[in-house]
Design a protein around this motif. Sequence first.
Motif, PDB file in Angstrom:
ATOM      1  N   LYS A 156      -2.146   4.659  10.219  1.00 17.06           N
ATOM      2  CA  LYS A 156      -3.208   3.976  10.973  1.00 17.06           C
ATOM      3  C   LYS A 156      -2.640   2.803  11.758  1.00 17.06           C
ATOM      4  CE  LYS A 156      -6.053   3.562   7.295  1.00 17.06           C
ATOM      5  NZ  LYS A 156      -6.561   3.770   6.123  1.00 17.06           N
ATOM      6  N   LYS A 157      -3.278   2.489  12.889  1.00 22.37           N
ATOM      7  CA  LYS A 157      -2.923   1.254  13.608  1.00 22.37           C
ATOM      8  C   LYS A 157      -3.486   0.070  12.846  1.00 22.37           C
ATOM      9  CE  LYS A 157      -2.333   0.280  18.005  1.00 22.37           C
ATOM     10  NZ  LYS A 157      -2.698   0.001  19.405  1.00 22.37           N
ATOM     11  N   ILE A 158      -2.674  -0.949  12.677  1.00 21.11           N
ATOM     12  CA  ILE A 158      -3.089  -2.116  11.907  1.00 21.11           C
ATOM     13  C   ILE A 158      -3.304  -3.286  12.877  1.00 21.11           C
ATOM     14  CG2 ILE A 158      -2.332  -3.754  10.102  1.00 21.11           C
ATOM     15  CD1 ILE A 158      -2.735  -0.895   9.004  1.00 21.11           C
ATOM     16  N   SER A 159      -4.342  -4.077  12.636  1.00 21.05           N
ATOM     17  CA  SER A 159      -4.608  -5.244  13.487  1.00 21.05           C
ATOM     18  C   SER A 159      -3.554  -6.317  13.221  1.00 21.05           C
ATOM     19  CB  SER A 159      -6.005  -5.802  13.195  1.00 21.05           C
ATOM     20  OG  SER A 159      -6.062  -7.155  13.626  1.00 21.05           O
ATOM     21  N   ARG A 160      -2.794  -6.644  14.269  1.00 22.82           N
ATOM     22  CA  ARG A 160      -1.754  -7.665  14.103  1.00 22.82           C
ATOM     23  C   ARG A 160      -2.370  -9.039  13.886  1.00 22.82           C
ATOM     24  NH1 ARG A 160       1.788  -7.910  18.910  1.00 22.82           N
ATOM     25  NH2 ARG A 160      -0.157  -7.445  19.984  1.00 22.82           N
ATOM     26  N   VAL A 161      -3.526  -9.280  14.530  1.00 23.52           N
ATOM     27  CA  VAL A 161      -4.163 -10.592  14.381  1.00 23.52           C
ATOM     28  C   VAL A 161      -4.615 -10.797  12.927  1.00 23.52           C
ATOM     29  CG1 VAL A 161      -6.144 -12.002  15.063  1.00 23.52           C
ATOM     30  CG2 VAL A 161      -4.851 -10.740  16.793  1.00 23.52           C
ATOM     31  N   GLU A 162      -5.246  -9.762  12.368  1.00 19.58           N
ATOM     32  CA  GLU A 162      -5.736  -9.881  10.998  1.00 19.58           C
ATOM     33  C   GLU A 162      -4.563 -10.102  10.034  1.00 19.58           C
ATOM     34  OE1 GLU A 162      -7.917  -6.430   9.637  1.00 19.58           O
ATOM     35  OE2 GLU A 162      -8.230  -7.337   7.659  1.00 19.58           O
ATOM     36  N   LEU A 163      -3.493  -9.348  10.237  1.00 29.94           N
ATOM     37  CA  LEU A 163      -2.345  -9.478   9.341  1.00 29.94           C
ATOM     38  C   LEU A 163      -1.682 -10.850   9.506  1.00 29.94           C
ATOM     39  CD1 LEU A 163      -0.518  -8.251   7.215  1.00 29.94           C
ATOM     40  CD2 LEU A 163       0.778  -7.121   9.035  1.00 29.94           C
ATOM     41  N   LEU A 164      -1.542 -11.302  10.746  1.00 36.21           N
ATOM     42  CA  LEU A 164      -0.926 -12.623  10.966  1.00 36.21           C
ATOM     43  C   LEU A 164      -1.750 -13.724  10.294  1.00 36.21           C
ATOM     44  CD1 LEU A 164       1.222 -14.447  12.291  1.00 36.21           C
ATOM     45  CD2 LEU A 164      -0.268 -14.562  14.306  1.00 36.21           C
ATOM     46  N   CYS A 165      -3.091 -13.659  10.434  1.00 41.59           N
ATOM     47  CA  CYS A 165      -3.946 -14.683   9.804  1.00 41.59           C
ATOM     48  C   CYS A 165      -3.728 -14.696   8.301  1.00 41.59           C
ATOM     49  CB  CYS A 165      -5.424 -14.418  10.102  1.00 41.59           C
ATOM     50  SG  CYS A 165      -5.846 -14.798  11.794  1.00 41.59           S
ATOM     51  N   ALA A 166      -3.639 -13.503   7.707  1.00 41.92           N
ATOM     52  CA  ALA A 166      -3.440 -13.431   6.251  1.00 41.92           C
ATOM     53  C   ALA A 166      -2.072 -14.000   5.869  1.00 41.92           C
ATOM     54  CB  ALA A 166      -3.574 -11.980   5.785  1.00 41.92           C
ATOM     55  N   ILE A 167      -1.060 -13.720   6.673  1.00 39.98           N
ATOM     56  CA  ILE A 167       0.290 -14.226   6.379  1.00 39.98           C
ATOM     57  C   ILE A 167       0.305 -15.760   6.462  1.00 39.98           C
ATOM     58  CG2 ILE A 167       2.687 -14.341   7.209  1.00 39.98           C
ATOM     59  CD1 ILE A 167       2.343 -11.395   8.132  1.00 39.98           C
ATOM     60  N   LEU A 168      -0.322 -16.302   7.510  1.00 40.53           N
ATOM     61  CA  LEU A 168      -0.306 -17.761   7.670  1.00 40.53           C
ATOM     62  C   LEU A 168      -1.053 -18.437   6.524  1.00 40.53           C
ATOM     63  CD1 LEU A 168      -0.807 -18.198  11.533  1.00 40.53           C
ATOM     64  CD2 LEU A 168       1.323 -18.095  10.224  1.00 40.53           C
ATOM     65  N   ALA A 169      -2.164 -17.840   6.103  1.00 43.38           N
ATOM     66  CA  ALA A 169      -2.925 -18.418   4.983  1.00 43.38           C
ATOM     67  C   ALA A 169      -2.072 -18.406   3.708  1.00 43.38           C
ATOM     68  CB  ALA A 169      -4.225 -17.648   4.775  1.00 43.38           C
ATOM     69  N   GLU A 170      -1.359 -17.304   3.461  1.00 43.78           N
ATOM     70  CA  GLU A 170      -0.507 -17.212   2.270  1.00 43.78           C
ATOM     71  C   GLU A 170       0.658 -18.197   2.341  1.00 43.78           C
ATOM     72  OE1 GLU A 170      -0.944 -15.796  -0.531  1.00 43.78           O
ATOM     73  OE2 GLU A 170      -2.440 -14.252  -0.122  1.00 43.78           O
TER      74      GLU A 170
END
Length: 243
Positions: A156-170
């Motif tokens: 599946k194509k993954i949303s880069r924005v959603e993943l980046l937000c999660a990475i920055l929060a972590e």
Amino acid sequence: HNIKYYKSVDSTNNVSKLLAQQNAEEGTILISEEQGNGKGRLSRGWFSPSRKGIWFSLILRPNFLPQEAPKCTLMAAVAISKAIRSVTGVEVGIKWPNDILYEGKKLVGILTEMNAEMERINYIIIGMGINVNITHAEVPEEIRDSATSLLQITGKKISRVELLCAILAELENEYVIIREKGFSPILDEWKKFSVTLGQEIKVIGINETFHGKAVNIDDYGALLVDTGNKIERVLAGDVSIRP
Ligand code: BTN
């Protein structure tokens, strides 16, 4: 937050270094859709096609000794692994010190660069490259079978924005934990993701190569390898899980 966005740069680590030298504040993030000359460890390159991955760098100014810099790499590996798991459900593993793998293939690379003066860290650049929506065919032939992407794993194509937000929060979360509770909670999490500990490995150092069992990681992030007659402390280099 200070997030700088570019369409194209040579390397987000290089541009971040210039910013850090001009006193950019801690927490500054530099992200680019593509890199013309992405850098990997050990003078390798990093394939960074436009809009297909997350190519970014974070500037930190931690109150660490220079020899503690590897902590930042381990922290980033844990933060990215957790974010990938929560956003995509993909269970990744971390190979010491900084490769995030899926079924033995590389999904994420981390390149940490440091500048220290008078035994204190001036700045650390943590460069992170996450292969998100790269198809198998798009990957250069030389690395096609040793690299993977979230698209290749999940279909599946993954949303880069959603993943980046999660990475920055972590990342923020982990950095606060280090400041308030020290490094051991991060080390414990790192060990849970590790595919290196407990394995018979080959250490490919700068001057020498040797075999042993990866038994632990110390408080500085160094790998402890039991060679049969002594415990070697490995600070840098590559490990191969196949002995
Ligand atoms: C590795 O060799 O595994 C490390 C690869 C690191 C790649 C990232 S992409 C963003 C940042 N900018 C670079 O030039 N390299 C790092």
